[in-house]
Enzyme design. Structure first.
Site, PDB file in Angstrom:
ATOM      1  N   GLY A   1       0.815  -1.201   0.000  1.00  0.00           N
ATOM      2  CA  GLY A   1       0.000   0.000   0.000  1.00  0.00           C
ATOM      3  C   GLY A   1       0.851   1.254   0.000  1.00  0.00           C
ATOM      4  O   GLY A   1       1.953   1.274   0.561  1.00  0.00           O
TER       5      GLY A   1
ATOM      6  N   GLY B   1       0.568   5.750   0.151  1.00  0.00           N
ATOM      7  CA  GLY B   1      -0.262   6.911   0.446  1.00  0.00           C
ATOM      8  C   GLY B   1       0.544   8.176   0.246  1.00  0.00           C
ATOM      9  O   GLY B   1       1.691   8.145  -0.212  1.00  0.00           O
TER      10      GLY B   1
ATOM     11  N   ALA C   1       3.200   7.889   3.422  1.00  0.00           N
ATOM     12  CA  ALA C   1       3.945   6.694   3.817  1.00  0.00           C
ATOM     13  C   ALA C   1       3.687   5.543   2.848  1.00  0.00           C
ATOM     14  O   ALA C   1       2.745   5.562   2.062  1.00  0.00           O
ATOM     15  CB  ALA C   1       3.543   6.281   5.230  1.00  0.00           C
TER      16      ALA C   1
ATOM     17  N   VAL D   1       3.478   1.194   2.861  1.00  0.00           N
ATOM     18  CA  VAL D   1       3.351   0.011   3.710  1.00  0.00           C
ATOM     19  C   VAL D   1       3.916  -1.192   2.956  1.00  0.00           C
ATOM     20  O   VAL D   1       3.551  -1.448   1.806  1.00  0.00           O
ATOM     21  CB  VAL D   1       1.886  -0.255   4.096  1.00  0.00           C
TER      22      VAL D   1
ATOM     23  N   LYS E   1       5.245   0.049   8.036  1.00  0.00           N
ATOM     24  CA  LYS E   1       4.832   1.333   7.468  1.00  0.00           C
ATOM     25  C   LYS E   1       5.966   2.334   7.661  1.00  0.00           C
ATOM     26  O   LYS E   1       6.394   2.608   8.781  1.00  0.00           O
ATOM     27  CB  LYS E   1       3.562   1.827   8.164  1.00  0.00           C
TER      28      LYS E   1
ATOM     29  N   ASP F   1     -11.239   9.091  10.597  1.00  0.00           N
ATOM     30  CA  ASP F   1     -11.103   8.733   9.189  1.00  0.00           C
ATOM     31  C   ASP F   1     -11.483   7.273   8.953  1.00  0.00           C
ATOM     32  O   ASP F   1     -10.742   6.514   8.320  1.00  0.00           O
ATOM     33  CB  ASP F   1      -9.674   8.986   8.707  1.00  0.00           C
TER      34      ASP F   1
END
Length: 442
Positions: free
Chosen positions: A17, A19, A22, A24, A39, A138
């Site tokens: 993942g 973003g 960051a 992951v 992460k 969130d």
């Protein structure tokens, strides 16, 4: 960075993942011989004091709110290039967004068990966070993660599984935008994901636990309809035509524009969701994702009335009636229209006992018990559920007890306690009675 070993321990195997701040990685802990998620804060953001501190605070809060419903944290460190990293549970089955997309692509149904599985995880995670005065801010489908449970044999037929498989855990992750209310100044940055953020969060006003209740409600709406609520809180509730009116009412309450009109706690929210989804004859189908624009959630066809009645209900009703008669026909009214929005009427019925009653149409339920409790000593509260098909107790500590004829409460400290009974009839109608009593020392 694939193949890199961080701090002589964590070997980075794959990116799972990315973003804005960051990345992951799937990593292998060579010391414990276990797969983990690592992460790492992006190198350019590692130079920002504010971003760096927020990243580290995420790790601290994950550790603080340790819960089986929240991603667990194992380590916090820094790479050789001064990038902070967090070592967490590996969500090896992806996230809820991807799972639901696969579910829809295979034309599979979303059923009450799916909503309950998601609601249970949300409520458990939020209860742990809110107990530490932490608001997530969130909650989105991408922040609900699926992890395999090694001790459970996997379901061989993937197409027969629900949203969450029997060999999986659903976890709340990404506390990067979470806020510690104990340190809050009364205002907050306007952050969050459109559709899942309540009005007060979008304008940067003060927030509290009810901010997450809004997001949890929006998640269930999205799970069934494929759409999120509009900015004014309206949502495509016509897509709930095959579901009971009770779940529409519960989610509408959770999505109220005014925080005071929402459920006060995640436990109360979950109890109402469970009560609303109780009718066994419900078999809704998954609506197509392409729906008309959002409309206000009001009246919809309800499911057929339940045909079964629990035999023990008669005993509960008889016990309650005996207590009423023993206390005399005319009790002194203590309160009406509680500030929690339940509309409960509380009255003394004699011998130091009180009763709270609430009605919705011809469905009436009540809770009865002692007016004063002693710290450290158990007291029992009984229910008259009338024609309700199912009911759920919510204790002062948030403990949920479904379909029990009574609830034992042992106060741990002095103060006012609230005992809540949420009941639903076969048509999906839901009513909530709240009895407030006081606990003190001998």
């Amino acid at each position: 960075m694939i193949g890199t070993v961080i701090r002589g321990r964590y070997r980075l195997d794959a990116v799972v993942g990315t973003g804005a701040f960051a990345t992951v990685y799937r990593a292998h802990d060579e010391r414990l011989e276990a797969d983990v998620a690592l992460k790492v804060l992006a190198e350019n953001h590692s130079l920002s004091t504010d971003v760096r501190e927020r990243f580290i605070n995420e790790a601290r809060r994950l550790r603080q709110v340790a819960s089986p419903h929240v991603v667990g944290i194992h380590d916090l460190g820094e790479t050789d290039r001064y990038q902070p990293f967090i070592v967490m549970d590996l969500a090896d089955r992806g996230d809820l967004a991807r799972r639901v997309a696969d579910h829809r692509a295979n034309s599979r149904q979303v059923v009450p068990e799916d909503l309950l599985a998601v609601a249970s995880t949300l409520a458990g995670a939020l209860a742990a966070m809110h107990a530490h005065r932490v608001v997530h801010r969130d909650l989105t489908p991408r922040n609900l993660l699926l992890a395999s449970t090694p001790s459970v044999s996997p379901t061989p037929d993937r197409t027969s599984r629900g949203i969450v498989g029997s060999d999986e855990r659903l976890l709340v992750g990404d506390l990067g935008l979470s806020k510690d209310l104990a340190l809050a100044s009364g205002i907050t940055a306007a952050v969050g994901t459109p559709g899942f953020s309540p009005p007060e969060q979008r304008i940067g006003a003060g927030i509290d636990e009810r901010t997450d209740v809004y997001a949890a409600s929006a998640l269930l709406v999205w799970l069934v309809t494929g759409q999120v609520p509009a900015d004014d809180g309206t949502w495509p509730s016509a897509a709930f035509g095959g579901w009971p009116q009770g779940i529409v009412s519960t989610l509408s309450r959770g999505l109220s524009r005014a925080p005071g009109d929402r459920h006060a706690t995640a436990a109360e929210w979950e109890a109402e969701v469970r009560a609303a989804l109780a009718p066994a004859e419900l078999s809704p189908t998954l609506p197509a994702p392409a729906l008309p624009g959002p409309v206000a959630g009001t009246e919809h066809p309800s499911s057929s009335p339940g045909q079964r009645r629990r035999a023990r209900r008669g005993l509960v009703v008889v016990v309650a009636l005996i207590a009423v008669l023993a206390g005399g026909a005319g009790g002194r009214l203590l309160a009406t229209d509680d500030d929690d929005g339940s509309g409960s009427r509380t009255e003394e019925i004699g011998s130091g006992r009180v009763r709270a009653e609430a009605s919705e149409g011809d469905l009436t339920v009540s809770v009865e018990g002692p007016e004063t409790l002693t710290v450290g000593e158990p007291s029992s509260f009984t229910a008259d559920v009338g024609d309700a098909e199912s009911w759920v107790w919510v204790g002062p500590d948030g403990r949920i007890s479904p379909d029990a004829p009574s609830l034992d409460v042992t106060p741990g400290s002095e103060g006012q306690l609230a005992i809540t009974l949420v009941a639903s009839d076969g048509t999906g109608r839901t009513v909530r009675a709240v009895l407030r009593v006081r606990a003190g020392d001998r």
